[in-house]
Design a protein around this motif. Structure first.
Motif, short mmCIF file in Angstrom:
data_model
loop_
_atom_site.label_atom_id
_atom_site.label_comp_id
_atom_site.label_asym_id
_atom_site.label_seq_id
_atom_site.Cartn_x
_atom_site.Cartn_y
_atom_site.Cartn_z
N SER A 355 30.10 10.23 24.58
CA SER A 355 30.70 9.93 23.28
C SER A 355 32.06 10.58 23.15
CB SER A 355 29.78 10.44 22.16
OG SER A 355 29.83 11.85 22.10
N THR A 356 32.77 10.21 22.09
CA THR A 356 34.06 10.84 21.81
C THR A 356 33.87 12.23 21.22
OG1 THR A 356 34.10 9.78 19.63
CG2 THR A 356 35.20 8.62 21.42
N ARG A 357 32.66 12.56 20.73
CA ARG A 357 32.41 13.89 20.20
C ARG A 357 32.30 14.94 21.31
NH1 ARG A 357 31.52 13.84 14.95
NH2 ARG A 357 30.65 11.99 13.94
N LEU A 358 31.69 14.53 22.43
CA LEU A 358 31.42 15.49 23.50
C LEU A 358 31.59 14.77 24.84
CD1 LEU A 358 30.58 18.29 24.38
CD2 LEU A 358 28.19 17.67 23.95
N PRO A 359 32.83 14.60 25.31
CA PRO A 359 33.07 13.88 26.57
C PRO A 359 32.82 14.76 27.79
CG PRO A 359 35.15 14.54 25.59
CD PRO A 359 34.08 14.95 24.61
N ASP A 360 31.56 15.17 27.95
CA ASP A 360 31.15 16.11 28.99
C ASP A 360 30.97 15.39 30.33
OD1 ASP A 360 30.42 18.68 29.83
OD2 ASP A 360 28.30 18.28 29.56
N ASN A 361 31.05 16.16 31.42
CA ASN A 361 30.83 15.59 32.76
C ASN A 361 30.49 16.72 33.72
OD1 ASN A 361 30.63 13.71 34.79
ND2 ASN A 361 32.71 12.93 34.60
N ASP A 362 30.12 16.36 34.96
CA ASP A 362 29.87 17.36 35.99
C ASP A 362 31.12 18.20 36.20
OD1 ASP A 362 27.52 15.98 36.17
OD2 ASP A 362 27.84 15.21 38.19
N ARG A 363 30.91 19.46 36.64
CA ARG A 363 32.08 20.34 36.78
C ARG A 363 31.83 21.42 37.83
NH1 ARG A 363 32.06 22.52 30.73
NH2 ARG A 363 30.70 20.79 30.30
N ILE A 364 32.90 22.01 38.30
CA ILE A 364 32.86 23.11 39.25
C ILE A 364 33.43 24.35 38.57
CG2 ILE A 364 33.77 24.01 41.43
CD1 ILE A 364 33.84 21.13 42.45
N TRP A 365 32.71 25.47 38.69
CA TRP A 365 33.15 26.76 38.16
C TRP A 365 33.69 27.62 39.31
CZ3 TRP A 365 31.30 28.89 33.14
CH2 TRP A 365 30.62 27.93 32.35
N ALA A 366 34.79 28.29 39.08
CA ALA A 366 35.33 29.27 40.03
C ALA A 366 35.68 30.54 39.26
CB ALA A 366 36.56 28.72 40.75
N SER A 367 35.12 31.67 39.67
CA SER A 367 35.23 32.89 38.88
C SER A 367 35.55 34.11 39.73
CB SER A 367 33.91 33.17 38.13
OG SER A 367 33.50 32.06 37.37
N VAL A 368 36.23 35.06 39.11
CA VAL A 368 36.44 36.38 39.70
C VAL A 368 36.22 37.41 38.59
CG1 VAL A 368 38.05 35.65 41.50
CG2 VAL A 368 38.92 36.26 39.23
N GLY A 369 35.88 38.63 39.00
CA GLY A 369 35.65 39.68 38.01
C GLY A 369 35.69 41.06 38.63
N ILE A 394 35.22 7.21 28.96
CA ILE A 394 34.37 6.84 27.83
C ILE A 394 34.36 5.31 27.78
CG2 ILE A 394 34.12 6.88 25.32
CD1 ILE A 394 35.50 9.62 25.35
N ARG A 395 33.15 4.73 27.74
CA ARG A 395 33.01 3.27 27.73
C ARG A 395 32.00 2.90 26.64
NH1 ARG A 395 36.93 4.14 30.13
NH2 ARG A 395 37.54 3.49 32.23
N ILE A 396 32.45 2.82 25.39
CA ILE A 396 31.58 2.45 24.28
C ILE A 396 31.69 0.94 24.09
CG2 ILE A 396 31.05 2.81 21.84
CD1 ILE A 396 32.31 5.57 22.04
N LEU A 397 30.71 0.22 24.64
CA LEU A 397 30.66 -1.23 24.64
C LEU A 397 29.31 -1.68 24.10
CD1 LEU A 397 32.21 -1.71 28.20
CD2 LEU A 397 33.35 -2.20 26.01
N PRO A 398 29.10 -2.97 23.85
CA PRO A 398 27.77 -3.41 23.41
C PRO A 398 26.67 -2.88 24.34
CG PRO A 398 29.33 -5.20 23.20
CD PRO A 398 30.06 -4.08 23.89
N GLY A 399 25.64 -2.31 23.77
CA GLY A 399 24.57 -1.67 24.53
C GLY A 399 24.68 -0.17 24.56
N HIS A 400 25.87 0.37 24.32
CA HIS A 400 26.04 1.82 24.23
C HIS A 400 25.43 2.31 22.92
CE1 HIS A 400 28.05 5.72 23.82
NE2 HIS A 400 28.41 5.64 25.09
N GLN A 401 24.80 3.49 22.96
CA GLN A 401 24.08 3.98 21.78
C GLN A 401 24.99 4.25 20.58
OE1 GLN A 401 22.11 7.47 23.29
NE2 GLN A 401 23.93 8.77 23.10
N ASP A 402 26.30 4.44 20.79
CA ASP A 402 27.22 4.71 19.69
C ASP A 402 27.91 3.45 19.16
OD1 ASP A 402 26.63 7.35 20.00
OD2 ASP A 402 28.52 7.92 20.95
N PHE A 403 27.70 2.30 19.80
CA PHE A 403 28.50 1.11 19.50
C PHE A 403 28.37 0.69 18.05
CE2 PHE A 403 29.30 -3.54 19.59
CZ PHE A 403 30.61 -3.49 20.06
N GLU A 404 29.54 0.54 17.37
CA GLU A 404 29.58 0.15 15.95
C GLU A 404 30.35 -1.15 15.75
OE1 GLU A 404 28.28 1.45 13.27
OE2 GLU A 404 27.45 3.34 14.00
N GLY A 405 30.33 -2.03 16.75
CA GLY A 405 31.00 -3.32 16.63
C GLY A 405 32.43 -3.33 17.15
#
Length: 443
Positions: A355-369, A394-405
């Motif tokens: 969704s446009t609220r939370l466009p999350d995806n797989d990610r890689i973390w790299a850290s030092v401390g 983001i692909r909000i098309l017919p069939g997507h749970q957020d689709f509002e026309g």
């Protein structure tokens, strides 16, 4: 100051810091993984086996049996996200432009304390913010029909009891009290106007707001099968919330009232974390970690209005999330310890539901401390992480749970930087031993 009064004061300070903080979700979906500056330096590898010292109790409360005497830690993480949603030229509302940077900088604090009663029993307390999200695009933008702003905020207080059964096995368990608050905003049609007017500049907003207090528990074990090897397994339970609040919008857009009371049942997911820490040499320790989060429990909560009628819903339908990490530390001398780690995170959100609220995806973390031992009671930790996200759309098309026309297609450009710091302090004298009690031994 007595033990109880000082512990309550420390808890109050931690809670006050949590209440004024805003969360920017930097784990899968709207979870916050930034509960420990120490463990962050490893990209959270070995978090359940004690790599985060006392703060590891967030993932596995049994690690408090590894903390002698009376100790406290305070952690703070500054999350600096950058997330831009850029519509494709084929989008009908393309002329309204992109979202701008929807990410909001956030300071996420956490506090931990433990007290060793004797050689067998420990008590501990944590105050954390396990869930949080703030996304805030421009008021008028091409995706305003699907979101304007989103906010999720939480506070979790978790007392625990730890038991060291023998030299190789410990366990802990404790209840958790969690406050959860959500506020979602999006554009709606002008009163009396066609639905398409929600896509016009200056369109009014509908706001869904609700909060609740729920209860759950945490549990965990630590196992030391060989000298230098620690295995930790921790569990955080689901917490069921019945959110109470209201849904408000301009007169006529949601019925005869500008504001209606609502309720919505929502569960935050349970989570299992496994960590392994292995001493290689007196100076080098290697850590690995695995985490499963049951995001699929969320489903699509119904928003119930007056008379028990569903007025809308919150379509989530996430998949489960997974997190894999590896890290190591190097003890440079008696004062300095350096650490680093990498991780791969499988997001519970994919293109089918993104969704446009939370466009999350797989990610890689790299850290030092690094850690600095100031003296035998006081030490400091710092960490830095950069998160690399996969190419996201983001692909909000017919069939997507957020689709509002209205079809909405966009590309997402995102990156995250996290800077964390902590202070660790031992209140009692490390040179004074805890009175010994007989331990149960394995024969």
């Amino acid at each position: 100051m007595g033990l109880l009064s000082r512990s309550l004061s420390l808890t109050a300070v931690s809670l006050a810091a949590l209440i004024v903080a805003q969360g920017g979700a930097q784990a899968g979906a709207f979870a916050l993984r930034e509960q420990s500056a120490t463990a962050q330096g490893y990209s959270f590898a070995g978090a359940a086996s004690g790599s985060g010292y006392l703060s590891s109790m967030f993932w596995n409360p049994a690690v408090i049996t590894m903390a002698p005497g009376w100790q406290s830690e305070w952690h703070a993480s500054l999350i600096i996200p950058r997330v831009d949603i850029n519509p494709l030229p084929s989008v009908p509302t393309f002329a309204l432009g992109g979202s701008g940077d929807i990410g909001e900088d956030a300071l996420v604090p956490a506090g931990y304390s433990s007290y060793q009663i004797n050689d067998m029993f420990w008590v501990g307390l944590s105050s954390t913010s396990p869930y949080g999200l703030v996304t805030d695009p421009r008021q008028n933008w091409s995706g305003q029909l699907y979101s304007r702003s989103s906010r999720i905020f939480s506070v979790n207080v978790n007392p625990v009891l730890g038991v060291k059964v023998n030299d190789w096995f410990s366990f802990a368990v404790g209840p958790s009290l969690q406050y959860f608050d959500i506020r979602l905003k999006r554009a709606v049609p002008f009163p009396g106007a066609p639905a398409a007017s929600a896509t016009l500049p200056g369109a009014p907003s509908a706001i869904l707001d609700g909060d609740d207090v729920g209860f759950g528990f945490t549990a965990g074990v630590t196992i030391t099968p060989f000298a230098g090897t620690t295995i930790g397994i921790g569990y955080r339970s689901q917490v069921e919330h019945e959110l109470e609040g209201d849904l408000s919008a301009p007169f006529g857009s949601i019925g005869p009232f500008a504001r209606v009371p609502i309720t919505a049942k929502l569960k935050t997911p349970d989570q299992v974390t496994i960590g392994i820490s292995q001493v290689i040499t007196p100076a080098i320790t290697v850590h690995t970690g695995f985490e499963w989060t049951n995001w699929s429990v969320l489903k699509t909560p119904l928003v119930i209005g007056p008379g028990g009628v569903a007025v809308t819903d919150i379509p989530l339908n996430y998949e489960d999330g997974f997190f894999y990490s590896v890290g190591a530390d190097y003890k440079l001398n008696d004062q300095w310890t350096l650490r680093a780690g990498v991780a791969y995170e499988e997001s519970p959100i994919d293109t089918e539901i993104r969704s446009t609220r939370l466009p999350d995806n797989d990610r890689i973390w790299a850290s030092v401390g690094a850690s600095y031992q100031w003296n035998d009671r006081l030490s400091f930790d710092v960490a830095y992480t950069h998160i690399f996200s996969k190419e996201t759309d983001i692909r909000i098309l017919p069939g997507h749970q957020d689709f509002e026309g209205l079809p909405y297609l966009a590309d997402v450009d995102s990156s995250v930087d996290i800077v964390s710091a902590s202070l660790r302090y031992r209140w009692d004298d490390p040179k004074v031993a805890i009175p010994a009690v007989p331990l149960v031994r394995k024969y």
